[in-house]
Structures are given as structure tokens and as C-alpha cells.
Scaffold this motif. Structure first.
Motif, PDB file in Angstrom:
ATOM      1  N   CYS A   1       1.219   6.288   6.929  1.00  0.00           N
ATOM      2  CA  CYS A   1       0.979   5.125   6.090  1.00  0.00           C
ATOM      3  C   CYS A   1       1.774   3.959   6.673  1.00  0.00           C
ATOM      4  O   CYS A   1       2.884   4.171   7.214  1.00  0.00           O
ATOM      5  CB  CYS A   1       1.425   5.419   4.663  1.00  0.00           C
ATOM      6  N   ALA A   2       1.241   2.764   6.597  1.00  0.00           N
ATOM      7  CA  ALA A   2       1.940   1.597   7.121  1.00  0.00           C
ATOM      8  C   ALA A   2       1.698   0.406   6.198  1.00  0.00           C
ATOM      9  O   ALA A   2       0.756   0.402   5.394  1.00  0.00           O
ATOM     10  CB  ALA A   2       1.464   1.270   8.535  1.00  0.00           C
ATOM     11  N   SER A   3       2.548  -0.596   6.326  1.00  0.00           N
ATOM     12  CA  SER A   3       2.359  -1.820   5.554  1.00  0.00           C
ATOM     13  C   SER A   3       2.728  -3.019   6.408  1.00  0.00           C
ATOM     14  O   SER A   3       3.450  -2.891   7.410  1.00  0.00           O
ATOM     15  CB  SER A   3       3.195  -1.798   4.270  1.00  0.00           C
ATOM     16  N   SER A   4       2.212  -4.171   6.020  1.00  0.00           N
ATOM     17  CA  SER A   4       2.567  -5.412   6.702  1.00  0.00           C
ATOM     18  C   SER A   4       2.404  -6.562   5.734  1.00  0.00           C
ATOM     19  O   SER A   4       1.678  -6.456   4.727  1.00  0.00           O
ATOM     20  CB  SER A   4       1.693  -5.632   7.942  1.00  0.00           C
ATOM     21  N   SER A   5       3.053  -7.664   6.058  1.00  0.00           N
ATOM     22  CA  SER A   5       2.824  -8.860   5.262  1.00  0.00           C
ATOM     23  C   SER A   5       1.484  -9.466   5.663  1.00  0.00           C
ATOM     24  O   SER A   5       0.931  -9.149   6.716  1.00  0.00           O
ATOM     25  CB  SER A   5       3.956  -9.866   5.467  1.00  0.00           C
ATOM     26  N   GLN A   6       0.960 -10.329   4.820  1.00  0.00           N
ATOM     27  CA  GLN A   6      -0.398 -10.834   5.012  1.00  0.00           C
ATOM     28  C   GLN A   6      -0.563 -11.552   6.333  1.00  0.00           C
ATOM     29  O   GLN A   6      -1.569 -11.409   7.006  1.00  0.00           O
ATOM     30  CB  GLN A   6      -0.772 -11.762   3.856  1.00  0.00           C
ATOM     31  N   GLY A   7       0.399 -12.352   6.724  1.00  0.00           N
ATOM     32  CA  GLY A   7       0.261 -13.138   7.944  1.00  0.00           C
ATOM     33  C   GLY A   7       0.743 -12.425   9.187  1.00  0.00           C
ATOM     34  O   GLY A   7       0.690 -12.977  10.285  1.00  0.00           O
ATOM     35  N   SER A   8       1.202 -11.192   9.040  1.00  0.00           N
ATOM     36  CA  SER A   8       1.809 -10.472  10.172  1.00  0.00           C
ATOM     37  C   SER A   8       1.212  -9.082  10.325  1.00  0.00           C
ATOM     38  O   SER A   8       1.934  -8.097  10.471  1.00  0.00           O
ATOM     39  CB  SER A   8       3.323 -10.363   9.982  1.00  0.00           C
ATOM     40  N   ALA A   9      -0.108  -8.985  10.333  1.00  0.00           N
ATOM     41  CA  ALA A   9      -0.754  -7.674  10.467  1.00  0.00           C
ATOM     42  C   ALA A   9      -0.433  -7.025  11.794  1.00  0.00           C
ATOM     43  O   ALA A   9      -0.608  -5.815  11.953  1.00  0.00           O
ATOM     44  CB  ALA A   9      -2.263  -7.834  10.310  1.00  0.00           C
ATOM     45  N   TYR A  10       0.041  -7.849  12.765  1.00  0.00           N
ATOM     46  CA  TYR A  10       0.385  -7.294  14.080  1.00  0.00           C
ATOM     47  C   TYR A  10       1.685  -6.506  14.053  1.00  0.00           C
ATOM     48  O   TYR A  10       1.958  -5.725  14.960  1.00  0.00           O
ATOM     49  CB  TYR A  10       0.516  -8.421  15.097  1.00  0.00           C
ATOM     50  N   GLU A  11       2.501  -6.714  13.027  1.00  0.00           N
ATOM     51  CA  GLU A  11       3.789  -6.026  12.907  1.00  0.00           C
ATOM     52  C   GLU A  11       3.745  -5.136  11.678  1.00  0.00           C
ATOM     53  O   GLU A  11       4.016  -5.576  10.556  1.00  0.00           O
ATOM     54  CB  GLU A  11       4.938  -7.022  12.789  1.00  0.00           C
TER      55      GLU A  11
END
Lengths: 112, 113
Positions: free
Chosen positions: B91-101
Motif C-alpha cells: 500500500c502507498a500514499s502520496s499528496s495530491q501534487g506529488s504522485a511521483y513521491e
């Protein structure tokens, strides 16, 4: 769809420099990310290139050429702890969201 | 912050059984993802979510279902487990503007026999 190619294995000596290449074919390309994964562990983010050129973060650098659909990860002053798998991942925009598509990974073995 | 947590760490299922893999993040990230990783391979996206109540299929959604009732939780449901679903699930998560991280949880090793 997307496709990425990276070498399956690379071996290098401690203290040396190694370059891991990644070529991709995709539509809706936004950028190229790199992740490190040690055996039995989770992937961790290393770097991201959205524009052409070199990004440097300590001993690691990443390069992107959008016109050549090509990027690489450069690891300098290799240490034994750098032995791991390295994944490139293209960031694409589907309209509703940005997503990553991962390559199959390059296993780096650092030797003495 | 605990980051992204997953339970269980390991599970063995018999063919035809069902189970839910739990994922929770405490970083207030809008985006959450489920991947599977087969031995020696890269990560393949199963499902993703851009916020509570919104989910969409990834590359390999067949045999799985998800829901996102809160920002923090994104469970993955396996119905009628098959040997082909033997894998490590991240499972992973990211902030909206940083899908690359993306921030990954420790993974769940699932074996279906």
C-alpha cells in the motif's frame, strides 16, 4: 500503455560509480521517478525528474532526456548498503489522477 | 508519524477463501494506492484512490475490490483467492501534487495454496 526497460542486474565495486539506465515508451508522460528497494523491504523514493537535465541529491543523481525517452540514475562513492534493487517509474496523467508505472527493476550488487 | 501501516504482515490462504488487507496512513494524503509485486518483478498497480469515496482500477484489478470511506484507510479485499494472487502487496500514499513521491507501507506477504 506504458513500457519501461532497465537492465536486470549490475555489479560494481565499493567506492566506484555506477549508472542505471531506463528507457520508456508512454503517452501522457509527466516525469520519471526512481525508487530503491532492499531485499524484503518496501520501496523508498530517491528522486524525480520532470524536466530535462540532472538532479543531484547527495551521492545520487538522476538524469532525464524527454526527447530521447531516456533517463538514468547515477550512484557515486558506492557503499555496501547500496546493494538493492532500483526501479524507474514513469509518472503519467490519466485525466483523473497521476499514476506511476514501474519498471521491472535493476538489481545492484556492490562488491569489495 | 507512523507513515503507512499494513496488516497483516504475512498470511496463508486456501484457494477460494477471502480476506481483507488493511492499510492506514497518518500523513493526510489524498492519494492512496495498492500494488502487487511478484518475485523479481516490478510493482503493478491494482487500484488507486484520489480521495474518500473515489476509487479507480489500475493495471491488474481482477479478483480484487477496494473502498475508501475515510482519508486514512484504504482496505483491499480479495474474494475467492487463487494461487495467482500469491504475491507481496504494498500500500502507498502520496499528496495530491506529488504522485511521483509515494510512501510505501511494509507490505503483506500472501500465499494462496
Amino acid at each position: 500503455g506504458q513500457s519501461l526497460e532497465q537492465p536486470s542486474e549490475v555489479t560494481a565495486v565499493e567506492g566506484a560509480i555506477v549508472q542505471i539506465n531506463c528507457t520508456y515508451q508512454t503517452s501522457g508522460f509527466y516525469g520519471l521517478s526512481w525508487y530503491q528497494q532492499h531485499d524484503g523491504g518496501a520501496p523508498t523514493f530517491l528522486s524525480y525528474n520532470a524536466l530535462d537535465g540532472l538532479e543531484e541529491t547527495g551521492r545520487f543523481s538522476s538524469f532525464l532526456s524527454r526527447s530521447d525517452s531516456y533517463g538514468y540514475l547515477l550512484l557515486q562513492e558506492l557503499q555496501m548498503k547500496d546493494s538493492a534493487s532500483y526501479f524507474c517509474a514513469v509518472r503519467v496523467n490519466t485525466g483523473t489522477a497521476s499514476k506511476l508505472t514501474f519498471g521491472t527493476g535493476t538489481r545492484l550488487q556492490v562488491t569489495l | 508519524n507512523a507513515g503507512v501501516t499494513q496488516t497483516p504482515k504475512f498470511r496463508i490462504l486456501k484457494i477460494g477463501q477471502s480476506m481483507t488487507l488493511q492499510c492506514t496512513q497518518d500523513m493526510n494524503h489524498n492519494y492512496m494506492y495498492w500494488y502487487r509485486q511478484d518475485p523479481g518483478m516490478g510493482l503493478k498497480l491494482i487500484y488507486y484512490s484520489v480521495g474518500a469515496g473515489i476509487t479507480d482500477k489500475g493495471e491488474v484489478p481482477n479478483g480484487y475490490n477496494v473502498s475508501r470511506s475515510t482519508t486514512e484507510d484504504f482496505p483491499l479485499r480479495l474474494e475467492l483467492a487463487a494461487p495467482s494472487q500469491t504475491s507481496v502487496y504494498f500500500c502507498a500514499s502520496s499528496s495530491q501534487g506529488s504522485a511521483y513521491e509515494q510512501y510505501f507501507g511494509p507490505g503483506t506477504r500472501l500465499t494462496v495454496t
